[in-house]
Design a protein around this motif. Structure first.
Motif, PDB file in Angstrom:
ATOM      1  N   LEU A  75       0.804  -1.218   0.000  1.00  0.00           N
ATOM      2  CA  LEU A  75       0.000   0.000   0.000  1.00  0.00           C
ATOM      3  C   LEU A  75       0.837   1.268   0.000  1.00  0.00           C
ATOM      4  CD1 LEU A  75      -2.772  -1.088   2.497  1.00  0.00           C
ATOM      5  CD2 LEU A  75      -2.964  -0.827   0.026  1.00  0.00           C
ATOM      6  N   GLU A  76       2.143   1.157   0.151  1.00  0.00           N
ATOM      7  CA  GLU A  76       3.019   2.329   0.129  1.00  0.00           C
ATOM      8  C   GLU A  76       3.223   2.763  -1.313  1.00  0.00           C
ATOM      9  OE1 GLU A  76       6.581   1.396   2.190  1.00  0.00           O
ATOM     10  OE2 GLU A  76       5.566   0.804   4.023  1.00  0.00           O
ATOM     11  N   LEU A  77       2.235   3.471  -1.861  1.00  0.00           N
ATOM     12  CA  LEU A  77       2.255   3.817  -3.276  1.00  0.00           C
ATOM     13  C   LEU A  77       3.337   4.840  -3.612  1.00  0.00           C
ATOM     14  CD1 LEU A  77      -1.599   4.027  -3.883  1.00  0.00           C
ATOM     15  CD2 LEU A  77      -0.059   2.070  -4.129  1.00  0.00           C
ATOM     16  N   SER A  78       3.820   5.551  -2.583  1.00  0.00           N
ATOM     17  CA  SER A  78       4.822   6.573  -2.852  1.00  0.00           C
ATOM     18  C   SER A  78       6.241   6.021  -2.855  1.00  0.00           C
ATOM     19  CB  SER A  78       4.718   7.678  -1.790  1.00  0.00           C
ATOM     20  OG  SER A  78       4.931   7.130  -0.501  1.00  0.00           O
ATOM     21  N   LYS A  79       6.419   4.732  -2.552  1.00  0.00           N
ATOM     22  CA  LYS A  79       7.774   4.184  -2.499  1.00  0.00           C
ATOM     23  C   LYS A  79       8.350   4.041  -3.917  1.00  0.00           C
ATOM     24  CE  LYS A  79       6.864  -0.761  -2.836  1.00  0.00           C
ATOM     25  NZ  LYS A  79       7.129  -2.085  -2.274  1.00  0.00           N
ATOM     26  N   GLU A  80       9.653   3.832  -3.992  1.00  0.00           N
ATOM     27  CA  GLU A  80      10.339   3.677  -5.266  1.00  0.00           C
ATOM     28  C   GLU A  80       9.829   2.444  -5.999  1.00  0.00           C
ATOM     29  OE1 GLU A  80      13.286   5.561  -7.678  1.00  0.00           O
ATOM     30  OE2 GLU A  80      12.283   6.105  -5.827  1.00  0.00           O
ATOM     31  N   LYS A  81       9.491   2.615  -7.285  1.00  0.00           N
ATOM     32  CA  LYS A  81       8.955   1.505  -8.082  1.00  0.00           C
ATOM     33  C   LYS A  81      10.101   0.776  -8.792  1.00  0.00           C
ATOM     34  CE  LYS A  81       4.842   2.980  -7.063  1.00  0.00           C
ATOM     35  NZ  LYS A  81       5.217   4.218  -6.388  1.00  0.00           N
ATOM     36  N   THR A  82       9.947  -0.548  -8.911  1.00  0.00           N
ATOM     37  CA  THR A  82      10.947  -1.344  -9.617  1.00  0.00           C
ATOM     38  C   THR A  82      10.250  -2.215 -10.646  1.00  0.00           C
ATOM     39  OG1 THR A  82      10.803  -3.132  -7.988  1.00  0.00           O
ATOM     40  CG2 THR A  82      12.441  -1.418  -7.580  1.00  0.00           C
ATOM     41  N   GLY A  83      11.033  -2.732 -11.617  1.00  0.00           N
ATOM     42  CA  GLY A  83      10.440  -3.580 -12.638  1.00  0.00           C
ATOM     43  C   GLY A  83      11.486  -4.115 -13.590  1.00  0.00           C
ATOM     44  N   VAL A  84      11.143  -5.185 -14.293  1.00  0.00           N
ATOM     45  CA  VAL A  84      12.053  -5.809 -15.257  1.00  0.00           C
ATOM     46  C   VAL A  84      11.284  -6.075 -16.547  1.00  0.00           C
ATOM     47  CG1 VAL A  84      13.507  -7.806 -15.745  1.00  0.00           C
ATOM     48  CG2 VAL A  84      13.381  -6.907 -13.406  1.00  0.00           C
ATOM     49  N   GLU A  85      11.888  -5.673 -17.688  1.00  0.00           N
ATOM     50  CA  GLU A  85      11.250  -5.945 -18.974  1.00  0.00           C
ATOM     51  C   GLU A  85      11.568  -7.380 -19.402  1.00  0.00           C
ATOM     52  OE1 GLU A  85      11.012  -4.292 -23.596  1.00  0.00           O
ATOM     53  OE2 GLU A  85      12.410  -3.399 -22.156  1.00  0.00           O
ATOM     54  N   LEU A  86      10.568  -8.078 -19.872  1.00  0.00           N
ATOM     55  CA  LEU A  86      10.764  -9.445 -20.366  1.00  0.00           C
ATOM     56  C   LEU A  86      11.204  -9.360 -21.828  1.00  0.00           C
ATOM     57  CD1 LEU A  86       7.681 -11.267 -18.790  1.00  0.00           C
ATOM     58  CD2 LEU A  86       9.988 -10.994 -17.871  1.00  0.00           C
ATOM     59  N   LYS A  87      12.538  -9.341 -22.042  1.00  0.00           N
ATOM     60  CA  LYS A  87      13.088  -9.203 -23.388  1.00  0.00           C
ATOM     61  C   LYS A  87      12.668 -10.376 -24.266  1.00  0.00           C
ATOM     62  CE  LYS A  87      15.608  -5.470 -22.512  1.00  0.00           C
ATOM     63  NZ  LYS A  87      15.391  -4.180 -23.191  1.00  0.00           N
ATOM     64  N   GLY A  88      12.360 -10.081 -25.499  1.00  0.00           N
ATOM     65  CA  GLY A  88      11.998 -11.123 -26.452  1.00  0.00           C
ATOM     66  C   GLY A  88      10.532 -11.520 -26.393  1.00  0.00           C
ATOM     67  N   PRO A 123       5.590  -3.733 -25.079  1.00  0.00           N
ATOM     68  CA  PRO A 123       6.572  -4.396 -24.212  1.00  0.00           C
ATOM     69  C   PRO A 123       5.903  -4.935 -22.952  1.00  0.00           C
ATOM     70  CG  PRO A 123       6.811  -2.011 -24.072  1.00  0.00           C
ATOM     71  CD  PRO A 123       5.849  -2.271 -25.193  1.00  0.00           C
ATOM     72  N   VAL A 124       6.395  -6.064 -22.455  1.00  0.00           N
ATOM     73  CA  VAL A 124       5.840  -6.703 -21.261  1.00  0.00           C
ATOM     74  C   VAL A 124       6.820  -6.535 -20.099  1.00  0.00           C
ATOM     75  CG1 VAL A 124       5.036  -8.854 -20.227  1.00  0.00           C
ATOM     76  CG2 VAL A 124       4.575  -8.370 -22.648  1.00  0.00           C
ATOM     77  N   TRP A 125       6.333  -6.037 -18.992  1.00  0.00           N
ATOM     78  CA  TRP A 125       7.167  -5.803 -17.811  1.00  0.00           C
ATOM     79  C   TRP A 125       6.575  -6.522 -16.607  1.00  0.00           C
ATOM     80  CZ3 TRP A 125      11.336  -2.175 -16.888  1.00  0.00           C
ATOM     81  CH2 TRP A 125      11.818  -1.576 -18.067  1.00  0.00           C
ATOM     82  N   VAL A 126       7.456  -6.922 -15.699  1.00  0.00           N
ATOM     83  CA  VAL A 126       7.030  -7.407 -14.385  1.00  0.00           C
ATOM     84  C   VAL A 126       7.395  -6.316 -13.389  1.00  0.00           C
ATOM     85  CG1 VAL A 126       7.346  -9.162 -12.612  1.00  0.00           C
ATOM     86  CG2 VAL A 126       7.406  -9.813 -15.020  1.00  0.00           C
ATOM     87  N   SER A 127       6.398  -5.804 -12.659  1.00  0.00           N
ATOM     88  CA  SER A 127       6.639  -4.678 -11.757  1.00  0.00           C
ATOM     89  C   SER A 127       5.974  -4.924 -10.420  1.00  0.00           C
ATOM     90  CB  SER A 127       6.100  -3.386 -12.383  1.00  0.00           C
ATOM     91  OG  SER A 127       6.199  -2.320 -11.462  1.00  0.00           O
ATOM     92  N   ASP A 128       6.379  -4.135  -9.402  1.00  0.00           N
ATOM     93  CA  ASP A 128       5.831  -4.321  -8.057  1.00  0.00           C
ATOM     94  C   ASP A 128       4.801  -3.265  -7.682  1.00  0.00           C
ATOM     95  OD1 ASP A 128       7.383  -2.097  -7.815  1.00  0.00           O
ATOM     96  OD2 ASP A 128       8.617  -2.837  -6.170  1.00  0.00           O
ATOM     97  N   TYR A 129       4.356  -2.458  -8.649  1.00  0.00           N
ATOM     98  CA  TYR A 129       3.455  -1.391  -8.248  1.00  0.00           C
ATOM     99  C   TYR A 129       1.975  -1.742  -8.411  1.00  0.00           C
ATOM    100  CZ  TYR A 129       1.764   0.426 -12.760  1.00  0.00           C
ATOM    101  OH  TYR A 129       1.141   0.592 -13.959  1.00  0.00           O
ATOM    102  N   VAL A 130       1.668  -2.844  -9.079  1.00  0.00           N
ATOM    103  CA  VAL A 130       0.277  -3.286  -9.174  1.00  0.00           C
ATOM    104  C   VAL A 130      -0.040  -4.148  -7.948  1.00  0.00           C
ATOM    105  CG1 VAL A 130      -1.432  -4.569 -10.489  1.00  0.00           C
ATOM    106  CG2 VAL A 130       0.320  -3.244 -11.686  1.00  0.00           C
ATOM    107  N   LEU A 131      -1.027  -3.759  -7.156  1.00  0.00           N
ATOM    108  CA  LEU A 131      -1.367  -4.506  -5.948  1.00  0.00           C
ATOM    109  C   LEU A 131      -1.886  -5.891  -6.295  1.00  0.00           C
ATOM    110  CD1 LEU A 131      -3.255  -1.749  -3.907  1.00  0.00           C
ATOM    111  CD2 LEU A 131      -0.832  -2.309  -3.850  1.00  0.00           C
ATOM    112  N   MET A 132      -1.447  -6.887  -5.539  1.00  0.00           N
ATOM    113  CA  MET A 132      -1.875  -8.247  -5.843  1.00  0.00           C
ATOM    114  C   MET A 132      -3.380  -8.425  -5.611  1.00  0.00           C
ATOM    115  SD  MET A 132      -0.455 -10.531  -2.653  1.00  0.00           S
ATOM    116  CE  MET A 132      -1.205 -11.985  -3.339  1.00  0.00           C
ATOM    117  N   THR A 133      -3.981  -7.526  -4.807  1.00  0.00           N
ATOM    118  CA  THR A 133      -5.417  -7.620  -4.562  1.00  0.00           C
ATOM    119  C   THR A 133      -6.229  -7.021  -5.709  1.00  0.00           C
ATOM    120  OG1 THR A 133      -5.243  -5.535  -3.319  1.00  0.00           O
ATOM    121  CG2 THR A 133      -5.218  -7.576  -2.050  1.00  0.00           C
ATOM    122  N   TYR A 134      -5.533  -6.432  -6.710  1.00  0.00           N
ATOM    123  CA  TYR A 134      -6.241  -5.786  -7.830  1.00  0.00           C
ATOM    124  C   TYR A 134      -6.976  -6.817  -8.667  1.00  0.00           C
ATOM    125  CZ  TYR A 134      -7.064  -2.802 -11.877  1.00  0.00           C
ATOM    126  OH  TYR A 134      -7.656  -2.083 -12.878  1.00  0.00           O
ATOM    127  N   GLY A 135      -6.382  -7.978  -8.842  1.00  0.00           N
ATOM    128  CA  GLY A 135      -7.017  -9.013  -9.646  1.00  0.00           C
ATOM    129  C   GLY A 135      -5.962  -9.891 -10.299  1.00  0.00           C
TER     130      GLY A 135
END
Length: 523
Positions: free
Chosen positions: A16-29, A42-54
């Motif tokens: 829920l700390e939406l103001s924290k630093e966001k991280t992510g990795v692009e899935l190359k290829g 491009p497809v990325w895996v990131s930590d800013y989408v809450l797991m409770t979103y769906g």
């Protein structure tokens, strides 16, 4: 088990700390295909989408969500911004200033709301997607590590695992304890009461231990309104006849902080009970209102640490219960937060002292006097409607104005004072009942019928008309409500301020709006 619970709680809090630093990795290829225009994304895996979103992939559109903007900028993804006087990258986006879709093909020129409707229809026509409404209820951390609260009716058996307590052994009650202090391990104080904790497994009869966490206060408050209808029933939550008679609750009032907690949870519980046939209505409440918060004099939330707490017992001791009640209802709009004012309390006390002294102005009478008849009927209507709509502050203001009229006239007859006391009684019950008794008006105020107003007697027989000279109000004249233009003109010419602004000038035009305004144009 406790450590696991704390880990889950901490994970949710971190998410829920939406103001924290966001991280992510692009899935190359790997790339996704935009189903509308066929372009690769491009497809990325990131930590800013809450797991409770769906579940599933989330398509980030940097024009519609501030978190999408932030994420896209951080990782140098195509961010669409309006650049004054320059070129804009040819991607779909929303102009932040106007809220209009740009570079969006058949959505160009539409606002976001209309664009959503049109693209939804388009996707359905093409067979690409369909509309769906998702209802979400945030995960509820149900257990608390404390003594008070309902015990959770579960026992843990090494052989059978977690086993529910049989229904014929419910409710599980709290033991009598001397210490309510938490344990050194962070567990509930119940964990130290071994004679209560140690029990037998309802399934296999072996050794087992009770769950020592208790339910939160929300557990009981999610259904207590149902129990109020039949509090002594030992066989069921409440009898069906009683529930049919009382439900749904006519009016539920609470603080703003309960709107998304208690209200949400109690509706959730009620709908479940309705689905299994326990309650007769799908909704628990007919109407819900929220009251504002009284802040400290420093405009901050009252708390002991801030030193701005007001002790009601001390106020009652110094000013009386009616003063406190009156002030709390007069302090401001019911639904808004307002700061406390000690001077305001003193002002309400002075008003009640004026009310007390009105008995010295009391005269005999059988009906409202001609001087006060219109004001009395207007006040009855105003106060009655304001009470119904929780506008207590404006109702009290009307009663204060009526007291001013009593004092200006120098008298108030018995029917007028009776009506006034009945209208004030819900706000100041003690002083009004005392006056009613002292003046031998008969019975008690709470036994009287509420006054009724007569619309035909609310029409002013004498009114004030503002007079303008070249568009500026130069004075007011008092005339009969049905006065003619000539009557108003004559009164206006008698007014020194108005005549002074006309003197030496030629009147070229006069306009009279009956009952509203008289306008004179000069050159």
């Amino acid at each position: 088990m406790l450590i696991k619970k704390l880990q889950v709680k901490n994970r949710i809090l971190k998410e829920l700390e939406l103001s924290k630093e966001k991280t992510g990795v692009e899935l190359k290829g790997i790339a996704a295909i935009n189903p509308v225009n066929g372009r690769e994304i491009p497809v990325w895996v990131s930590d800013y989408v809450l797991m409770t979103y769906g579940t599933g992939a989330i398509m980030a559109v940097p024009a519609h969500d501030t978190r999408d903007w932030e994420f896209a900028k951080k990782f140098n993804l195509p961010v669409i911004e309006v650049v004054k006087g320059g070129d804009v990258e040819k991607e779909a986006y929303t102009d932040i200033e106007s809220g209009i879709m740009v570079n969006s093909n058949f959505l160009n020129g539409l606002n976001v709301k209309d664009a959503k409707e049109k693209i939804s229809r388009w996707l359905e026509e093409k067979g690409i997607g369909r509309r769906k409404v998702n209802y979400k209820l945030r995960d509820w951390v149900f257990s608390r590590q404390r003594y008070w609260g309902e015990p959770i009716p579960l026992v843990h058996c090494e052989k059978c695992g977690w086993v529910p307590v049989p229904e014929d052994q419910l409710p599980v009650t709290l033991p009598e304890v001397e210490s309510y202090e938490p344990t050194d391990t962070g567990e509930s104080p119940l964990a130290n009461i071994r004679e209560w904790v140690e029990t037998t497994c309802p399934k296999c009869g072996g050794k087992a231990e009770r769950e020592t966490d208790t339910m939160p206060q929300w557990a009981g408050s999610s259904w207590y309104y149902l129990r109020y209808t039949d509090p002594h029933n030992d066989n069921e939550l409440a009898g069906k006849e009683v529930l049919n008679y009382w439900l749904p609750v006519d009016w539920y009032n609470g603080g703003m902080e309960h709107t998304t907690l208690h209200l949400l949870y109690s509706r959730f519980w009620h709908k479940f009970l309705y689905d299994i046939g326990v309650v007769p209505t799908p909704e628990p409440y007919k109407k819900r209102t929220s009251h504002g918060m009284i802040l400290g004099e420093n405009n901050e939330k009252m708390s002991k640490s801030r030193g701005n707490v007001v002790n009601p017992d001390e106020l009652i001791e110094e000013f009386g219960a009616d003063t406190l009640r009156l002030y709390e209802m007069f302090i401001g709009d019911f639904e808004k937060s307002v700061p406390w004012s000690q001077e305001g309390v003193k002002g309400c006390r002075r008003f009640l002292e004026r009310v007390w002294k009105l008995q010295s102005l009391l005269v005999d009478g059988d009906e409202y006097s001609k001087e006060l008849e219109t004001s009395i009927h207007k006040t009855i209507k105003k106060v009655s409607e304001d009470y119904e709509n929780l506008k207590f502050n404006t109702a009290i203001a009307s009663l204060m104005s009526l007291v001013n009229e009593f004092c200006d006239l120098g008298r108030v007859n018995k029917p007028e004072f009776k009506t006034f006391l009945i209208l004030l009684n819900p706000v100041a019950p003690h002083i009004t009942e005392e006056l009613w008794n002292i003046l031998n008006f008969g019975g008690m105020i709470c036994e009287q019928k509420w006054p009724k107003w007569d619309e035909s007697k609310m029409i002013d027989t004498v009114i004030e008309i503002p007079v303008q000279v070249n568009g500026k109000v130069r004075g007011k004249v008092t005339v009969p409500a049905d006065a003619s233009k000539e009557t108003v003109r004559g009164k206006a010419m008698e007014n020194e301020m108005i005549s002074r602004n006309i003197k030496g000038n030629s009147i070229i035009k006069e306009v009279y709006v009956p009952g509203r305004i008289y306008n004179i144009v000069v050159e």
